[in-house]
Design a protein around this motif. Structure first.
Motif, mmCIF file in Angstrom:
data_model
loop_
_atom_site.group_PDB
_atom_site.id
_atom_site.type_symbol
_atom_site.label_atom_id
_atom_site.label_comp_id
_atom_site.label_asym_id
_atom_site.label_seq_id
_atom_site.Cartn_x
_atom_site.Cartn_y
_atom_site.Cartn_z
ATOM 1 N N TYR A 154 0.812 -1.223 0.000
ATOM 2 C CA TYR A 154 0.000 0.000 0.000
ATOM 3 C C TYR A 154 0.840 1.265 0.000
ATOM 4 N N MET A 191 -0.107 4.074 -2.605
ATOM 5 C CA MET A 191 -0.344 5.452 -2.136
ATOM 6 C C MET A 191 0.585 6.414 -2.856
ATOM 7 N N ALA A 196 -0.787 7.202 -6.274
ATOM 8 C CA ALA A 196 -1.905 8.150 -6.216
ATOM 9 C C ALA A 196 -1.411 9.541 -5.825
ATOM 10 N N ARG A 212 4.263 17.274 -1.002
ATOM 11 C CA ARG A 212 4.020 18.070 0.200
ATOM 12 C C ARG A 212 5.063 17.747 1.264
ATOM 13 N N PHE A 257 5.996 13.886 1.284
ATOM 14 C CA PHE A 257 5.116 12.765 1.601
ATOM 15 C C PHE A 257 5.612 11.492 0.918
ATOM 16 N N VAL A 280 1.948 10.203 10.251
ATOM 17 C CA VAL A 280 2.164 11.559 9.757
ATOM 18 C C VAL A 280 1.593 12.523 10.803
ATOM 19 N N VAL A 321 1.690 18.314 7.877
ATOM 20 C CA VAL A 321 1.642 18.409 6.413
ATOM 21 C C VAL A 321 1.733 19.879 6.040
ATOM 22 N N LYS A 332 -5.174 11.667 13.378
ATOM 23 C CA LYS A 332 -6.432 10.955 13.225
ATOM 24 C C LYS A 332 -7.216 11.073 14.520
ATOM 25 N N ALA A 338 -4.933 1.403 2.174
ATOM 26 C CA ALA A 338 -4.278 2.700 2.316
ATOM 27 C C ALA A 338 -4.103 2.956 3.798
ATOM 28 N N ALA A 339 -3.183 3.874 4.110
ATOM 29 C CA ALA A 339 -2.893 4.191 5.513
ATOM 30 C C ALA A 339 -3.631 5.463 5.915
ATOM 31 N N HIS A 340 -3.692 5.719 7.210
ATOM 32 C CA HIS A 340 -4.290 6.972 7.677
ATOM 33 C C HIS A 340 -3.512 8.176 7.156
ATOM 34 N N SER A 341 -2.202 7.992 6.932
ATOM 35 C CA SER A 341 -1.412 9.121 6.426
ATOM 36 C C SER A 341 -1.917 9.579 5.059
ATOM 37 N N TRP A 342 -2.507 8.637 4.297
ATOM 38 C CA TRP A 342 -3.041 9.006 2.986
ATOM 39 C C TRP A 342 -4.187 10.000 3.133
ATOM 40 N N LEU A 365 -4.699 11.877 5.790
ATOM 41 C CA LEU A 365 -4.226 13.066 6.505
ATOM 42 C C LEU A 365 -3.391 13.995 5.631
ATOM 43 N N VAL A 366 -2.733 13.458 4.611
ATOM 44 C CA VAL A 366 -1.919 14.345 3.762
ATOM 45 C C VAL A 366 -2.820 15.236 2.893
ATOM 46 N N HIS A 367 -4.085 14.847 2.786
ATOM 47 C CA HIS A 367 -5.007 15.647 1.978
ATOM 48 C C HIS A 367 -5.666 16.744 2.816
ATOM 49 N N ALA A 395 -11.146 14.477 -0.676
ATOM 50 C CA ALA A 395 -10.072 14.606 -1.674
ATOM 51 C C ALA A 395 -9.207 13.345 -1.693
ATOM 52 N N SER A 446 -8.997 10.925 -4.971
ATOM 53 C CA SER A 446 -7.705 10.684 -5.621
ATOM 54 C C SER A 446 -7.374 9.191 -5.661
ATOM 55 N N GLN A 447 -7.654 8.505 -4.570
ATOM 56 C CA GLN A 447 -7.355 7.063 -4.539
ATOM 57 C C GLN A 447 -8.146 6.328 -5.607
ATOM 58 N N THR A 487 -10.500 7.383 9.745
ATOM 59 C CA THR A 487 -9.533 8.388 10.185
ATOM 60 C C THR A 487 -10.193 9.420 11.103
#
Lengths: 462, 462
Positions: free
Chosen positions: A41, A45, A48, A57, A142, A353, A356, A363, B223-227, B229-231, B242, B246-247, B261
């Protein structure tokens, strides 16, 4: 921020990135490449993120543990130096790229050129940690931070689990040496790094030859029951004496004889008869070690072998070691329990993370909340040297003031622009450092029983 | 016995050896050499054995477990194929030999030319085992057998521990797929072989890319929570939509969105709004998974997303998996518990010499007794296919007769004269084999609770 840090660097600019990145020509042999020690993943990720621009970022990721395992009082940071090396070796070979056929051409091209170019700060190896200590702070795009998640956590979780368990055993042994001999009870390469983590925690030596070769750890060993058993007479009857005599002839009278293959009392008698009173040691690997060591000590002393050491092994853990504190044990041999983390084979560290593009993120789902923003760790310490509390501030904050206490900074630079900072502590220095830190804990902090962490972690400035 | 088995063999005769040995020109790259994954005492015993001549005695060593871990009902043999490969790669490079400066010249010369030339028989990978099952029977000179102890046990103990835990999870999942995603919670290379052992036991896929690459295991991921959160928006506020959009744009509507999340109900609503009712799946990684999956299933159904799967993760073990049997879970993601053996990170297998020059040998010290002599394993099976008992006979014995029951031979040839026998089962074949064996257990043998082994082991002919 970004400078050319080594002579093998070349400077390139990626699209959409706010700063130029430094990459080096890949020169890592395939066998050392760590890039596939990664969860799928992370790369999907990445794909994407390259497509929607979030790849570039600026982010901060943090390694921390929400709790200490098994209600222990402290954790020991292990694996930091190995993480830095693994990041250095995080490059993709053409063969590896071909295997990533689920990625598009742009993503594979990104990986083909990949070298981590960010920065890492964190707790040095051998440092103590507590719940929410910011153990590693990883800063970069990222894209470059997210794909390192698995390899960073694998190493930190494995090595810190072993170091944390091993440190308790060293405390329990109360100054007596411990030999790590658990290779056979864990994955063949996990055994090598388990030896390293146990040595970091204060173990004296290892049985593992690759660990000795790779990390310079003293290697040690005795003999197996098979050694005694292979010395049968022609009629198949056992001949322990022949085994002992041969071992002494080849390895010298300093050697350690395994005396419990048949009958311990007879074994000890035979050992001293063959070796004389200057025999290095005897090993006992079964039975009630408290009773047996007292008997064997008396027998050895009666035979004049006052300097012959008693080595014990046989499923020892920190509790069994502590239980033998009053008994005449000279050296402990510890196997299964140390390489499996004595009930906690992983350290439960996570990689999240937290920032950002300058914004703190976190979370909010139940029971797994975390605090956003890059962080720095500090420890408040009395004049006597005793630690009082762990303090976490924002990454760029000034040193917090805690009355008249000394406040020591725990977060140190580890990597800058993708290059490990020079002169990081050696394994041996980290080992000495940990020994000094353990002394700084409040006295109940070294107890083996389950309880709260020895230090409370306080967030300041969030 | 000894023949030239491959075109790269050369035939040499060692002093004092009763049979000529076949060795091959070392051609294993340094990185693959397994020879230092060894305890020091094996090589010091070798030195003493070369000096006194016992090095050349014909021996049989046996891998077995005295007990099943945590009072489980059965164990699963894992690692056999990796052991054979590791023995093939057990050669010493000049650099490695130089590091063995505690050995004399004769011993180093022996190691320089070393290739295992003996035979191995044993339980195939994916076979069930019980206390005292003769899992591997290794025959050769004392010298060549004794130095393989650590690497054989490391692999068998690690892989069998994972396979044994994983098989219980597969049973608990009752036909629903399980993805192994625990790489981050174990040593970076132990993670790769843990994926393999979990797949052997019936897991559906792995997150680990090296395992996918090396062993052909299907790779999977979400996908991870960071995915999410980066948005963030420009003002730092979160933008889950978003991230989902995107995913889906990059990975397609088949993808699995991580919906916990911030707020799960809103997450699911956003997911279906963005993806439509054909979304592949949603993943929930926190909270009370029973309650949450029932709520989310209802919400998905109300939104018309009847085919959207629910994937759950979050510290699942076999008991948690079983506890969710009545809930609308479609796929389990299992991490920490499987890679750490769910409370039993090692399989407690030992490697003991049982025969020397035709004489059965055994240690007699308390609580660790074993039975001498090379052994062969059999299983008595009813006409219905249900296994009744495990039978152990001397290695050369005829098939035992157990009333009218079918008696199946469990011990198969694995290596002859140092060469792996051809056409051993593939990983996929071993996986199918295990699935069939689990069905053969008495019904209470698949229970998760602690109890006696599902089959009793009976020694016949000793």
């Amino acid at each position: 921020m970004s400078i050319l840090v080594t002579v093998t660097c070349i400077k390139v600019a990626y699209v959409n990135t706010s700063k130029p990145e430094t990459i080096r020509t890949p020169s890592v042999p395939k066998e050392r490449s760590t890039s596939l020690l990664t969860d799928k993943y992370e790369l999907t990720m990445l794909e994407a993120a390259l497509a929607d621009g979030t790849a570039h970022r600026q982010c901060t990721f943090e390694v921390f543990a929400r709790r200490l395992q098994n209600e222990r009082r402290y954790g020991v940071v292990g694996g930091t130096a190995r993480v830095l090396r693994a990041i250095d070796d995080y490059v993709f070979t053409e063969e590896q790229l071909e295997s990533l056929d689920f990625l598009n051409a742009e993503t594979r091209e990104y990986l083909r050129n990949f070298r981590f170019s960010g920065s890492i700060d964190g707790y040095r190896e051998g440092e103590l940690y507590f719940p929410n200590s910011p153990i590693l702070t990883v800063r970069g795009t990222f894209a470059e931070c997210v794909i390192l998640e698995t390899v960073i956590l694998s190493i930190m979780n494995a090595d810190s689990a072993i170091a944390s368990a091993a440190a308790r055993m060293v405390t329990a042994a109360d100054g007596r040496p411990i030999i790590e001999m658990g290779s056979r009870r864990t994955h063949e390469y996990a055994a090598v790094t388990a030896s390293r983590a146990a040595y970091l925690a204060g173990f004296t030596a290892t049985s593992n030859l690759e660990a000795a070769h790779r990390y310079g750890i003293p290697a040690s060993g005795t003999a197996a029951h098979s050694w005694t058993l292979v010395h049968v007479n022609d009629d198949g009857t056992p001949n322990e004496e022949a085994a002992f005599r041969s071992q002494i002839e080849t390895l010298g009278v300093d050697t350690i004889l395994l005396v419990d293959t048949f009958d311990i009392e007879k074994g000890v008698e035979t050992a001293i008869r063959v070796a004389g009173p200057n025999l290095g040691g005897v090993r006992i690997d079964s039975g009630d070690l408290g009773i047996l060591t007292r008997r064997v000590r008396k027998q050895l002393d009666d035979l004049g072998a006052h300097n012959t050491k008693i080595v014990v092994s046989s499923d020892l853990d920190e509790f069994a070691i502590a239980g033998l504190r009053g008994d005449p044990v000279d050296i402990y041999g510890v196997g299964t329990s140390v390489v499996t983390g004595s009930g906690a084979p992983t350290a439960a560290m996570v990689y999240k993370v937290v920032e950002v593009d300058g914004h703190p993120v976190a979370k909010r789902s139940s029971s797994k909340q975390s605090t956003g923003g890059g962080k720095r760790g500090w420890r408040a310490i009395r004049a006597s040297g005793t630690a009082v509390e762990e303090i976490v501030t924002p990454f760029d904050a000034e040193k917090p003031v805690v009355g008249s206490l000394e406040v020591r900074e725990l977060t140190v630079p580890l990597m800058r622009n993708g290059t490990t900072v020079p002169d990081l502590p050696t394994l041996s220095e980290s080992r000495d450092y940990l020994a000094a830190q353990l002394v700084s804990l409040p006295w109940e902090g070294l107890a083996l029983s389950r309880n709260e962490p020895a230090l409370n972690t306080r967030f300041v400035g969030f």
